[in-house]
Design an enzyme around this catalytic site. Structure first.
Site, PDB file in Angstrom:
ATOM      1  N   ASN A   1     -40.046 -10.821 -22.933  1.00  0.00           N
ATOM      2  CA  ASN A   1     -39.203 -10.233 -21.907  1.00  0.00           C
ATOM      3  C   ASN A   1     -39.794 -10.542 -20.534  1.00  0.00           C
ATOM      4  O   ASN A   1     -41.015 -10.622 -20.389  1.00  0.00           O
ATOM      5  CB  ASN A   1     -39.133  -8.713 -22.069  1.00  0.00           C
ATOM      6  CG  ASN A   1     -38.273  -8.277 -23.234  1.00  0.00           C
ATOM      7  OD1 ASN A   1     -37.419  -9.012 -23.708  1.00  0.00           O
ATOM      8  ND2 ASN A   1     -38.492  -7.067 -23.717  1.00  0.00           N
TER       9      ASN A   1
ATOM     10  N   ARG B   1     -35.489 -10.998 -28.881  1.00  0.00           N
ATOM     11  CA  ARG B   1     -36.726 -11.750 -29.143  1.00  0.00           C
ATOM     12  C   ARG B   1     -36.967 -11.921 -30.638  1.00  0.00           C
ATOM     13  O   ARG B   1     -37.373 -12.990 -31.089  1.00  0.00           O
ATOM     14  CB  ARG B   1     -37.925 -11.053 -28.501  1.00  0.00           C
ATOM     15  CG  ARG B   1     -37.890 -11.094 -26.977  1.00  0.00           C
ATOM     16  CD  ARG B   1     -39.008 -10.265 -26.393  1.00  0.00           C
ATOM     17  NE  ARG B   1     -38.866  -8.887 -26.819  1.00  0.00           N
ATOM     18  CZ  ARG B   1     -39.859  -8.001 -26.903  1.00  0.00           C
ATOM     19  NH1 ARG B   1     -41.077  -8.336 -26.577  1.00  0.00           N
ATOM     20  NH2 ARG B   1     -39.633  -6.775 -27.296  1.00  0.00           N
TER      21      ARG B   1
END
Length: 92
Positions: A38, A20
């Site tokens: 996520n 990320r």
């Protein structure tokens, strides 16, 4: 060039490998806005917005991923462009 927005879903080893934050860094490098997070089933999803060439380059980076990631598939779907988005954020 016109802006476009894309939803993406990364499959493979993409959690616990800084994926990320890698996406956030690459978004900044390519002048792309949006978000990622996520998922509960071990994937990373998000949306990215920018010029067509910037989005293509950004998605190519996501398909490669950071060093310890192993992306096996990167799904993509078009989305409506959103006004007023100023950055790419990592969501929890």
């Amino acid at each position: 060039m016109s802006s476009q927005r894309v939803y993406f879903l990364a499959h493979g080893r993409v959690q616990g490998v800084n994926y990320r934050y890698f996406a956030q860094k690459k978004a900044s490098e390519h002048s792309v806005t949006g978000w990622c997070r996520n998922t509960e089933n071990g994937k990373v999803e998000g949306e990215a917005q920018g010029e067509e060439n910037s989005i293509k380059s950004f998605l190519k980076e996501l398909d490669n991923g950071p060093t310890h990631a192993h992306v096996v598939r990167l799904d993509q779907e078009s989305r409506e462009v959103q006004d007023g988005e100023g950055r790419f954020e990592v969501r929890r």
